[in-house]
Design an enzyme around this catalytic site. Structure first.
Site, PDB file in Angstrom:
ATOM      1  CB  ALA A 110      -0.918   0.014   1.215  1.00 26.91           C
ATOM      2  CG  PHE A 111      -0.595   5.506  -0.193  1.00 22.89           C
ATOM      3  CD1 PHE A 111      -0.176   6.756   0.240  1.00 22.89           C
ATOM      4  CD2 PHE A 111      -1.811   5.020   0.271  1.00 22.89           C
ATOM      5  CE1 PHE A 111      -0.948   7.505   1.123  1.00 22.89           C
ATOM      6  CE2 PHE A 111      -2.588   5.761   1.147  1.00 22.89           C
ATOM      7  CZ  PHE A 111      -2.152   7.010   1.582  1.00 22.89           C
ATOM      8  CE  LYS A 112      -2.128   5.720   4.307  1.00 22.05           C
ATOM      9  NZ  LYS A 112      -3.062   5.431   5.348  1.00 22.05           N
ATOM     10  CG  ASP A 113       4.692  -0.330   2.229  1.00 22.86           C
ATOM     11  OD1 ASP A 113       4.732  -0.477   3.461  1.00 22.86           O
ATOM     12  OD2 ASP A 113       4.173  -1.153   1.461  1.00 22.86           O
ATOM     13  CG  LEU A 116       4.522   4.805   7.490  1.00 19.98           C
ATOM     14  CD1 LEU A 116       3.180   4.110   7.616  1.00 19.98           C
ATOM     15  CD2 LEU A 116       4.991   5.285   8.865  1.00 19.98           C
TER      16      LEU A 116
END
Length: 494
Positions: A110-113, A116
């Site tokens: 997911a784009f949070k990677d 993060l």
């Protein structure tokens, strides 16, 4: 040039980038913003010849001015490595008249990677720079993706603990399994009885509790955040919009200086705000198309200038956007008020007390780059099916919301500018809904049977991140009510 940070509510100023990253949230409850938005100091042509890592350095050095070149390059190198399943880190795929910016090639799909995977390195570097003796406790609420990406990023990182709260029954089964199977002696997760806004509000309360902070300090802990309220999350997100434009230029899809539109499926507003910052830095972006699902609080806001969370909370097939309090919108409100902390604080007070606020006509005009749209469940499902049948390209439910909204926008405006859609998650993260969209019927079988069937139909390999949780043991099983969150934090920290 050195850039300092200040609170959107006026209570804190002169904070360095590393201090802002360590704190997460300002002491007055505001969010940190740079005193000005820097301009890109490389030409678009120069950027078009760079790798993702090189682009990241060129963008982030302008915001994180108290990090040395060596420190910043080391953080970037450790973040954007073999954890991503493609060398490009964020590839672009052309399908159905748009360019899909694939932000899901990291370890949690997911784009949070994208942010993060670097935040733990920025934070531990910041702790050393600021001679922090306490253990840093990352406290985060998640609507599904931030939690796993933050846990994966911080797992077993020395000098840190991470605690994640998520809404029970408010995330997909794959999202939940990714969190509860996360290894790492310093990782903790709890399901709360309530929705994401309850979790987010609970976390903000804990951050605002001075007595609790004192108590933790005595035990050798200090709180920080991995949510998108942390400026260390927002700055890395600016990078991929710059990179996307540069790649379009390199591939001859656009000419230098040509304006593009950017469409972003939006819940907490950080991802589209990053695109806005890229525009302010000099990236030729025409319109920022803010795509909402049936929780259309942002769509209504851009139409009317009234932000009103007093409405039913709807559970949709795009759960990471099931949000009624878009925390990062506060940064845009602050900018639209001429960086007036007091004016912004009054509006946020109204949101806290009445659940709504209204911006002035001048502020609304300031935000005219943003075009709002929303997609019903039916139109999201229909566009997933259409894109797949027409092009063979598979998108998840959140990206489906963006694709449906862009379709509406184009039909209404006849705007022919090239369009980049932020593709925020792998279709395998929401496989049940994606399969249902394609086949037109609800699947009742086990989650992994659904995943296997989807793989057969679309011919796209199942990501490693999904294969891993198929047999992984559950490591976390804490549940609590929203008003027990503080006690839960204390229990986790022993």
């Amino acid at each position: 040039m050195e850039i300092s940070y200040q609170s959107t509510r006026g209570g804190e100023a002169g904070v360095t980038a590393s201090q802002a990253i360590l704190k997460g949230l300002a002491e007055d409850g505001g969010l940190f913003m740079p005193v000005f938005i820097p301009k890109l100091d490389k030409t678009l042509k120069e950027l078009s010849e760079m790798t993702y890592q090189e682009t990241a350095y060129e963008v982030m050095k302008l915001f994180l001015t108290d990090y040395t070149e060596e420190e910043l390059k080391s953080c970037i190198e450790r973040a954007y490595d073999a954890k991503f399943d493609t060398e490009e880190i964020a590839p672009l795929s052309k399908a159905d008249g748009s360019y899909y910016l694939e932000l899901y090639h990291g370890s949690t799909i997911a784009f949070k990677d994208m942010a993060l995977s670097i935040l733990p390195h920025l934070m531990t570097t910041a702790a050393k720079k600021n001679h922090v003796k306490n253990k840093i406790v990352i406290l985060t609420a998640t609507s599904g993706d931030t939690g796993k990406a933050a846990m994966a990023g911080f797992a077993d990182v020395e000098g840190t603990e991470i605690i994640v709260f998520y809404p029970k029954d408010g995330v997909s089964r794959v999202q939940e399994l990714q969190m509860v199977t996360q290894k790492g002696d310093n990782t903790h997760v709890a399901a709360i009885y309530g929705n994401f806004d309850d979790a987010q509000t609970g976390v903000k309360k804990i951050f605002g509790d001075k007595e609790f902070a004192k108590k933790l300090d005595e035990k050798g802990f200090q709180l920080s955040s991995a949510n998108s309220i942390n400026i260390g999350r927002l700055v890395p997100q600016v990078v991929y919009y710059v990179y996307a434009y540069a790649k379009l230029l390199e591939n001859g899809e656009i000419s230098e200086g040509e304006e593009i539109n950017v469409t972003v499926p939006t819940g907490n507003f950080g991802n589209i705000l990053a695109a806005y910052l890229a525009k302010q830095m000099g990236l030729p972006i025409k319109n920022l198309i803010c795509a909402s699902n049936e929780n259309k609080v942002l769509y209504d806001f851009f139409q009317t200038g009234v932000y009103d969370r007093n409405r039913d909370f709807i559970l949709t097939s795009s759960p990471s956007m099931d949000i009624l309090i878009s925390s990062n919108l506060e940064r845009l409100i602050y900018l639209s008020a001429g960086s007036d902390g007091e004016a912004n604080a009054d509006l946020m007070k109204s949101l806290g007390e009445k659940g709504s606020y209204q911006v002035t006509g001048e502020m609304k005009k300031f935000m005219e780059d943003f075009k709002g749209g929303y997609s019903s469940e039916e139109s999201t499902m229909a566009v997933i099916k259409k894109v797949f049948e027409d092009t063979g390209y598979l998108i998840d439910t959140h990206t489906g919301v963006a694709a449906a909204v862009y379709e509406q926008y184009k039909a209404e405006t006849k705007d022919e500018a090239k369009n980049v859609i932020a593709s925020t998650a792998s279709p395998y993260k929401f496989s049940r809904n994606v399969l249902e969209a394609i086949e037109g019927k609800k699947e009742i079988c086990d989650e992994f049977q659904v995943i296997d069937r989807l793989a057969v139909i679309c011919g796209v390999a199942i990501p490693q991140a999904v294969e891993e949780i198929r047999t992984a043991p559950v490591c976390h099983n804490t549940e609590c009510s929203a008003d027990q969150m503080k006690e839960t934090v204390e229990k986790f920290l022993g």
